[in-house]
Design an enzyme around this catalytic site. Structure first.
Site, PDB file in Angstrom:
ATOM      1  N   TRP A  99       0.824  -1.212   0.000  1.00  0.00           N
ATOM      2  CA  TRP A  99       0.000   0.000   0.000  1.00  0.00           C
ATOM      3  C   TRP A  99       0.855   1.258   0.000  1.00  0.00           C
ATOM      4  O   TRP A  99       0.549   2.227  -0.697  1.00  0.00           O
ATOM      5  CB  TRP A  99      -0.981  -0.010   1.165  1.00  0.00           C
ATOM      6  N   ASP A 169      -1.573   6.751   6.213  1.00  0.00           N
ATOM      7  CA  ASP A 169      -2.627   5.821   5.817  1.00  0.00           C
ATOM      8  C   ASP A 169      -2.847   4.904   7.023  1.00  0.00           C
ATOM      9  O   ASP A 169      -1.964   4.123   7.377  1.00  0.00           O
ATOM     10  CB  ASP A 169      -2.161   5.031   4.585  1.00  0.00           C
ATOM     11  N   LYS A 193     -12.102  -1.868   7.176  1.00  0.00           N
ATOM     12  CA  LYS A 193     -11.385  -2.790   8.062  1.00  0.00           C
ATOM     13  C   LYS A 193     -11.837  -2.661   9.517  1.00  0.00           C
ATOM     14  O   LYS A 193     -12.173  -3.646  10.130  1.00  0.00           O
ATOM     15  CB  LYS A 193      -9.883  -2.606   7.922  1.00  0.00           C
TER      16      LYS A 193
HETATM   17  C1  LIG Z   1      -7.097  -1.959   2.354  1.00  0.00           C
HETATM   18  C2  LIG Z   1      -6.039  -0.915   2.347  1.00  0.00           C
HETATM   19  C3  LIG Z   1      -5.964   0.077   1.348  1.00  0.00           C
HETATM   20  C4  LIG Z   1      -6.916   0.113   0.172  1.00  0.00           C
HETATM   21  O1  LIG Z   1      -8.108   0.655   0.516  1.00  0.00           O
HETATM   22  P1  LIG Z   1      -9.256   0.920  -0.594  1.00  0.00           P
HETATM   23  O2  LIG Z   1     -10.303   1.546   0.237  1.00  0.00           O
HETATM   24  O3  LIG Z   1      -9.618  -0.410  -1.152  1.00  0.00           O
HETATM   25  O4  LIG Z   1      -8.693   1.822  -1.616  1.00  0.00           O
HETATM   26  C5  LIG Z   1      -4.991   1.035   1.462  1.00  0.00           C
HETATM   27  N1  LIG Z   1      -4.112   1.035   2.479  1.00  0.00           N
HETATM   28  C6  LIG Z   1      -4.122   0.080   3.429  1.00  0.00           C
HETATM   29  C7  LIG Z   1      -3.125   0.123   4.537  1.00  0.00           C
HETATM   30  C8  LIG Z   1      -5.091  -0.920   3.396  1.00  0.00           C
HETATM   31  O5  LIG Z   1      -5.102  -1.868   4.349  1.00  0.00           O
END
Ligand SMILES: *Cc1c(COP(=O)(O)O)cnc(C)c1O
Length: 359
Positions: A99, A169, A193
């Site tokens: 990511w 993030d 999540k």
């Molecule tokens: C799941 C995830 C993403 C992607 O998220 P989307 O909402 O599908 O774009 C980005 N960063 C991390 C750390 C993730 O776990």
């Protein structure tokens, strides 16, 4: 049979939150209409959006001068919105996996983007943060490989960053532990999540970080648009925002992020403890300090590799769902997000121990 949901995302939500969401789909707050068919401008929805923002602020201790936005597009859209809004000359990224790498790739389209360090198997801390960067970007939890920046390494980043803006993030560990929001200019993540079903993205943003780049920013990609519109510049993802409110109420009622951190720690200690002692399995992240509490990855030891499919079948028969590892890592991954209780992790531990007795 009871199912234990270890899916990496979209993932487990508290049972009561799912029930309350289902009720609102049938009839929303006694209004004789489903939440699916009301206007986001209707009098009933504004309080939902207001509560989503205020509960996020309360539970995370968000200071004055910040807004919490609920947008579409996923964390992946934030990979480009961040540099669009903040990158004038140079940005720096800590690359801790898939990511972060995707986030870094987008930044390169807007200016100089440097990778200060990279690793998927631990959290590097031997690097400097360039003091002329517009911002420094981190991914606090590496969902795929199972590493997480712990409090000690976060404190190290807060010290090293000096006056550089910090962007994180936090898709897969938001609300799983207390966090010092005042250290960040932007915290973002997909909600699927720890917070809500897929479809909504949270952005915690310090208002003063905007307005510093010279480029034109398209209306929908400009954070200011969404701040001014109170996350309602265009139609927000109404249902996921409502579920987010329910999850936040659940968390608050039970004792907030301090409570959930203790529970997450108990769960992680339980599962890693079992894996560290295991005859058949081994955790993939060996450095204990860098192990994720959210995504616990493990593999069969080399001499037991041929048991891969058999263990998967054995665990599935006992109600374990979503424990197949990411295709880049192989093996197994048990995602133990906030809504997973200790009993669920204990069930997985029992399953592993039972399987060991057979071999
Ligand atoms: C799941 C995830 C993403 C992607 O998220 P989307 O909402 O599908 O774009 C980005 N960063 C991390 C750390 C993730 O776990």
């Amino acid at each position: 049979m009871k199912k234990y949901n270890f899916n990496a995302g979209p993932s487990i939500l508290p049972q009561e939150v799912i029930k309350q969401t289902a009720e609102a789909v049938i009839e929303f707050q006694g209004e004789g209409l489903s939440i699916l068919e009301i206007s986001h401008r209707a009098k009933y929805f504004q309080p939902v959006m207001d509560e989503a923002e205020s509960l996020m602020k309360e539970l995370l201790g968000v200071p004055e001068g910040y807004r919490v936005l609920f947008l579409g597009g996923g964390a992946s859209l934030q990979f480009c919105m961040v540099p669009y809004n903040l990158l004038e000359k140079k940005a720096a990224y800590l690359n801790t996996g898939v990511w972060s790498k995707k986030a870094l790739k987008e930044a390169k389209g807007f200016g100089e983007a440097v990778e200060v360090a990279a690793s998927t198997t631990n959290i590097p801390d031997n690097y400097e943060i360039p003091q002329d960067a517009d911002y420094f970007h981190i991914t606090t939890n590496n969902t795929i490989f199972g590493t997480e920046i712990n409090d000690r390494k976060l404190a190290d980043i807060y010290r090293k960053k000096g006056n550089v803006a910090l962007v994180a993030d936090m898709s897969s560990d938001i609300l799983s532990r207390p966090i010092d929001v005042s250290q960040y200019d932007i915290i973002y993540g997909g909600a699927q999540k720890n917070l809500a079903p897929a479809g909504v993205t949270f952005v915690i943003i310090k208002e003063s970080c905007l307005g510093k780049v010279s480029r034109y920013i398209p209306t929908m990609l400009n954070y200011q648009t969404h701040i001014d519109g109170g996350s309602m510049f265009n139609t927000p993802p109404v249902l996921p925002v409502y579920t987010a409110v329910l999850t936040l109420r659940w968390l608050k009622k039970n004792g907030g992020v301090e409570w959930i951190e203790q529970r997450n720690k108990t769960k992680a200690d339980l599962l890693y403890g079992c894996l560290d002692e295991s005859k058949l399995f081994t955790p993939t992240i060996l450095d204990k300090e860098d192990r994720s509490r959210m995504n616990i990855c493990f593999v069969l030891k080399p001499e037991y590799q041929d048991l891969q499919d058999d263990f998967f079948r054995f665990a599935t028969e006992r109600g374990m769902v979503g424990i197949k590892g990411h295709r880049l890592v192989g093996g197994f991954r048990a995602s133990c997000y906030n809504a997973m209780d200790v009993e669920g992790v204990q069930a997985l531990v029992n399953c592993i121990k039972e399987y060991e007795k057979l071999h």
